[in-house]
Design an enzyme around this catalytic site. Structure first.
Site, short mmCIF file in Angstrom:
data_model
loop_
_atom_site.label_atom_id
_atom_site.label_comp_id
_atom_site.label_asym_id
_atom_site.label_seq_id
_atom_site.Cartn_x
_atom_site.Cartn_y
_atom_site.Cartn_z
N LYS A 1 67.12 4.70 15.63
CA LYS A 1 65.78 4.19 15.29
C LYS A 1 65.17 5.04 14.19
O LYS A 1 65.53 6.21 14.00
CB LYS A 1 64.85 4.16 16.51
CG LYS A 1 64.52 5.52 17.15
CD LYS A 1 63.37 6.28 16.50
CE LYS A 1 63.16 7.67 17.09
NZ LYS A 1 62.43 8.60 16.26
N ASP B 1 62.28 8.08 24.16
CA ASP B 1 62.77 7.03 23.25
C ASP B 1 63.83 6.14 23.88
O ASP B 1 64.38 5.25 23.21
CB ASP B 1 63.37 7.67 21.98
CG ASP B 1 62.33 8.40 21.16
OD1 ASP B 1 61.14 8.10 21.30
OD2 ASP B 1 62.72 9.28 20.37
#
Ligand code: ATP
Length: 349
Positions: free
Chosen positions: A16, A175
């Site tokens: 990401k 995350d």
């Protein structure tokens, strides 16, 4: 022999970047409330889990030497956590007994239709084919944890509720939830609360990966220090910015380039002043926008298409400011099964 033929499951999971990362005040538990826009990009780790006699993890790929092959590995933690949860659920809620007839003894007796420990749950060997840079602000460890949850869930045929997977993901790291989801999404809390965002378009990125990583807690601590030095004590609660939301809704890469924002960038540059030269070079060579990814030190440059990406990658490498340069397109899908053993629900018949 393929992983599926050996009875294994392979899951692919993306890295990401954060298109926006707004850092709120420090909380009592030491974390910060965030408002972030996560964006999964097509740079992947492949995780294969295979039944084994003991828990183990191995790695391959260019960054393998930076990741522990021990119980500290987040992927192994994820596998064990799911196994514990499944065993606890099975113990708390055993399958209803079935009545069977035993001709030799006459009357009916009750036998459990399933053993208390779900069958097949046990140690696995996790192999990580690692392409996501480590300690780079790209959530590689979180990605591996998410992929391992999905892989073990498929291997053990648990069909775990998404709510439960999300609970385990949040326990593993801030995350991990987003790595399950992928695409482009808003993260709040410490990042673990993920919600969809209206977004259009595909975006082309050039990623300049630094030789040495940065520790996420060190970057947050530096952010606090810089704020304290400036006497900034009244930090507002973080909210997504209207400019970022409008750029994503419109699928406009120029607007997105202008709206990129990372409140950790100043802290990352303070710890690693050498990154400024790379950031300046990327913008000078024509990127629509450039930003430190997450807690850094990776720099993410938005460009206007595949040719632009190739041109910028060549320029950054040829000028000598960056040696490890990658290209990736976003948004990418979250953790997904690539192959599973034949005969299982996700495997080929
Ligand atoms: P984030 O952006 O989520 O803060 P990061 O991308 O900066 O994280 P990671 O690549 O997740 O950082 O690595 C952080 C630390 O976690 C490293 O020191 C690494 O050794 C350790 N680690 C443990 N397990 C893994 C894993 N499976 N993959 C990568 N790193 C791992």
């Amino acid at each position: 022999m393929t992983a599926a033929a050996r009875g294994g499951v392979t899951v692919r999971v993306p890295a990401k970047i954060n298109l926006e990362l707004i850092v709120g005040p420090r909380r009592a538990d030491g974390y910060h409330d965030l408002s972030t826009v996560f964006h999964a990009v097509g740079l992947y780790d492949d995780i294969t889990v295979t039944p084994a006699s003991q828990w183990a993890v191995t790695l391959s790929g260019p960054y393998r030497h930076l990741v522990p092959e021990t119980g500290d590995n987040l992927a192994l933690k994820a596998a064990r956590l799911l196994a514990q949860r499944a065993a606890a659920e099975a113990a708390a809620d055993p399958e209803p007994a079935e009545e069977v007839e035993e001709p030799s003894r006459g009357p009916l007796r009750q036998v459990p239709s399933k053993p208390e420990e779900p069958q097949g749950i046990g140690p696995v060997h996790v192999h990580i084919a690692k392409e996501i840079p480590v300690a780079a602000g790209m959530a590689g460890g979180s990605a591996d944890a998410a992929a391992t949850l999905v892989a073990c869930d498929a291997l053990w045929q648990l069909n775990t509720d998404r709510e439960v997977l999300d609970e385990l993901a949040a326990e593993l790291g801030s995350d991990v939830n987003f790595a399950l989801t992928g695409g482009t999404a808003i993260g709040s809390g410490r990042g673990e609360r993920v919600a969809p965002v209206l977004s259009r378009g595909r975006y082309h990125w050039v990623l300049a990966v630094a030789k040495e990583g940065l520790s996420t807690p060190a970057v947050f601590a530096e952010c606090d220090r810089l704020r304290d030095d400036r006497g900034e004590h009244d930090i507002p609660d973080p909210q997504p910015s209207p400019d970022m939301m409008a750029a994503l809704r419109g699928g406009d890469s120029h607007a997105l380039g202008a709206a990129l924002r990372n409140d950790l960038q100043e802290a990352a540059l303070s710890l690693r002043p050498d990154l400024q030269e790379v950031l300046d070079a990327g913008l000078e060579y024509g990127a629509l926008g450039g930003i430190v990814s997450g807690s850094g030190p990776t720099l993410a440059f938005l460009v206007d298409g595949p040719e632009g990406a190739l041109d910028l990658a060549v320029a950054l490498t040829a000028s000598g400011v960056a040696s490890d340069v990658k290209r990736a397109v976003g948004p990418a899908h979250g953790a997904h099964v690539l192959n599973a053993p034949a005969g299982t629900p996700l495997g080929r018949k």
